[in-house]
Design an enzyme around this catalytic site. Sequence first.
Site, short mmCIF file in Angstrom:
data_model
loop_
_atom_site.label_atom_id
_atom_site.label_comp_id
_atom_site.label_asym_id
_atom_site.label_seq_id
_atom_site.Cartn_x
_atom_site.Cartn_y
_atom_site.Cartn_z
N HIS A 112 48.41 99.85 146.77
CA HIS A 112 49.23 98.63 146.85
C HIS A 112 50.67 98.92 146.44
O HIS A 112 51.63 98.61 147.16
CB HIS A 112 48.61 97.56 145.94
N GLU A 113 50.84 99.53 145.27
CA GLU A 113 52.20 99.81 144.79
C GLU A 113 52.89 100.84 145.65
O GLU A 113 54.11 100.77 145.86
CB GLU A 113 52.14 100.27 143.33
N GLY A 172 49.73 94.50 136.63
CA GLY A 172 49.01 95.73 136.94
C GLY A 172 49.96 96.85 137.34
O GLY A 172 49.74 98.01 137.02
#
Length: 880
Positions: free
Chosen positions: A338-339, A303
């Site tokens: 998240h990243e 992802g």
Amino acid sequence: MLDHTFHPFWGPRDKVIGMWRWAVVLLAAGAALAADPEVGVSRDLARRRAEVVRDLRYRLSLEVRPGAEQLTGVAEIRFRLTSRADPLVLDFRDDEGDVSHGMVNGRPAGGLRRVNGHVLLPGRLLRRGENTVQLAFRSGIAASGRPVIRYLDRDDGSEYVYTLFVPMDASLAFPCFDQPDLKGRFTLELTAPEGWTAVSNGVAAASEPGEAGYTRRRFAETKPISTYLFAFAAGPFRELRAPAGAAPYRLLVPRSKLARAEEEWPEVLRTVDAGLRHFAAFFDFPFPFPKYDQVLIPGLAYGGMEHAGATFLNEETVLFRTVPTAADRTRRRTLLLHELCHQWFGDLVTMRWFDDLWLKEGFANYMAYQALAALEPPDAVWKRFYETIKPAAYRIDGTKGTTPVHQELRNLSDAKSAYGEIVYSKAPGLLRTLSFTVGETAFREGLRLYLKEHAWGNATWEDLVAALAKASGQKLDAWAQVWVNRRGMPEVTVDWACDGEGKIRRLALAQRDVLGEGGVWPIRTRVLLAYEGGRFERVEARLSGARAEVPEAAGRPCPAYVFANDQDEAYGRFLLDERSRHAVMTQLGGVRDPFLRALLWGALWDGVREAQVPPLDYLRLAIELLPGESDEESAATLLARVGAAFQGYLSDEQRAEVRESLEGLLEGQMRNAATTGLRITFFRSFVGLAGSERARGVLKDLLAERTAVPGVDLKPLDRWRMVTALLARGDGEAAALLRAEAARDTTDDGKRYAWIAAAAERNAAIKRRYFDDYLKNRERPEYWVQGSLGAFNAWDQAALTLPYLQPALEALPAMKQEHKIFFVLAWLEAFIGGQQAPEALATVEAFLEHAAIDGDLRLKVLQVQDELERKVRVTKKLRN
């Protein structure tokens, strides 16, 4: 195409080559003073190098040609040695590439030995203090299966080249010290075609013409980062740049996707900008890098990948291929956050070794939701957390294939084994529990302390626990040892009784190890007491042994039902007692709180999987209550469970009994639900479950545009999913519809979707052709293969695909070696997960008994086998 006359980092390359050619000192093959290093990077090798190597810097000069099958470059590696090593071991694992020549401290290093994926630098050329190593090399570029990947966009003929080095694939691309705790500062010079945009971790510093048609681009030196976090991408990207904010931010997109990216850009920008501000404030640490790029990569294996200052994202996770629901948009927001969180947790502070992978992945998943809870109504966010994160953790942690959160790795070649739901789902679940245990303020202060103490360096889970203990004033060693180092989870049950006056006489909690391996966990939870009329009381409970009374409950009014994990702040399988199960099934429709409703649906589903709740009863209750479900994400979760129950837990007779009412519900809500998002949600479920002739006719009417989903403009992927479903169901018109859709959608994506759809055909010859392609065609992009596995293993084609189960299991070692991190689990979940019969279970059990596979693969088979065991057990109980 490297320029032989201009290298500002180390002087003319011709000089390096010339001195090597005239070298008179050759190394004999057996001259090493120590045993040859093993394949991969062993923990012992990593420790030895980390003890002596300091102040590490890489200067890379790389060249990328369109269509080239190799990356050519020169690496200059500068470092300080605290003591001499003989030899000093570098990593370079590309067997098809080469290190043709080099120099060490200005002296030619002729006859460099390459052993087991390493380059041995002779100790006589090294010295204590500053050292400089210069190596020219070549390594591979391919469409898949390589750390340097080429993607050809057939929509406009564009080519893109990008890197993907996690967990230890930097050494497949260039010589380096490929371990996370030897951080280095990287400087990059990249030569690529004119008209291409290049991006890397550092800020673009300068560019100048190279050979005709090429440009040489230089990037400024980075902060210290691990090798797996170094990256570059090059191609005709287009740029969307944010206005001034918390950090310089831009989105780079493939040229052919610019228009679609512009549509999504405002929401992406809002999410990233809010995340940058939130994390900087929450961590009390500004964004660590001089800029933040996000690069949309077609076909990226994951992802996203959190390269320092330059996150790569799978294009399809940002640019929706289908009409998005609220759940789709939430998934995108959590991915972006998240990243982004990784820039602090993972990049600024990096785990010392990959056995602490959860320190970055678990934290990033947890903090993505923590950030959302600060930006949106928190109850809705933590409900999503429960629906999207916790079930995957519980599903794996209840199997014989589970592992501890902290996984001992002897060699980084085993690092792929650390990736999975224990890291991505259990770890964030435990972090939520830990925040509840120490309090939100102490949790935040502990994270701030951890980041400040270890900024630009490496840390272990013990370092994190020490910071949280210091901030909270609590002793956490015992808690952490149990939850971090022990595998499995507790199953918590409630024992309660009332007296003749309608008061609670006793209420106790009991726990057992779901794996039967012994031991108990320290648990703090909130127990919900539910009463008629929608009234609730909550009492806190602690459980440190096998059983504990809850004295605060005694004397309270007798409830209709009890649930032992209100707000989902504890971790474990919390089952309803028999009396509570009955009450919940009769009163669930009146529960107005979406979070509590989701928790109770989840507890009933646990009852189905534990053979306590008949799956047909669960499914009928869902059919009754789903029309009243207004929350899109809860509806999607419940529909996924309905699909799993219908496909895997019912007998053929029961499916026939309920099919008409189920298809009627899905079609009716697809047309009449109150919101567009709900209509899309029910449409997707209808596509997956439409099996009757009438339901297939509805799909064909939608494809022919004789009818429509009100308010929904179906996208190409929606159409391809319908074609795939019709092929899987064996519809007589499906093959013609496949040909028609392929003629309609001639885009690059359309070619991929057509190939994926055809895997679903009920045809033995086609299954054989696809399976052979999976095993033998190394040119087939990995994301094509992974996308087709579910279609190949359609649930109602189990008899047709059963013959491929054994060879699929036998292929596991090759799948692990040749593919990216998550592929093996996708392979297993398709080939085992598509089966339901005792014969399939017997095949898996026999394989496990006789196969010589490594421990990681064995555990993964056990993880996936568990669900097949449950299907067989539940359906056997139904028949008896």
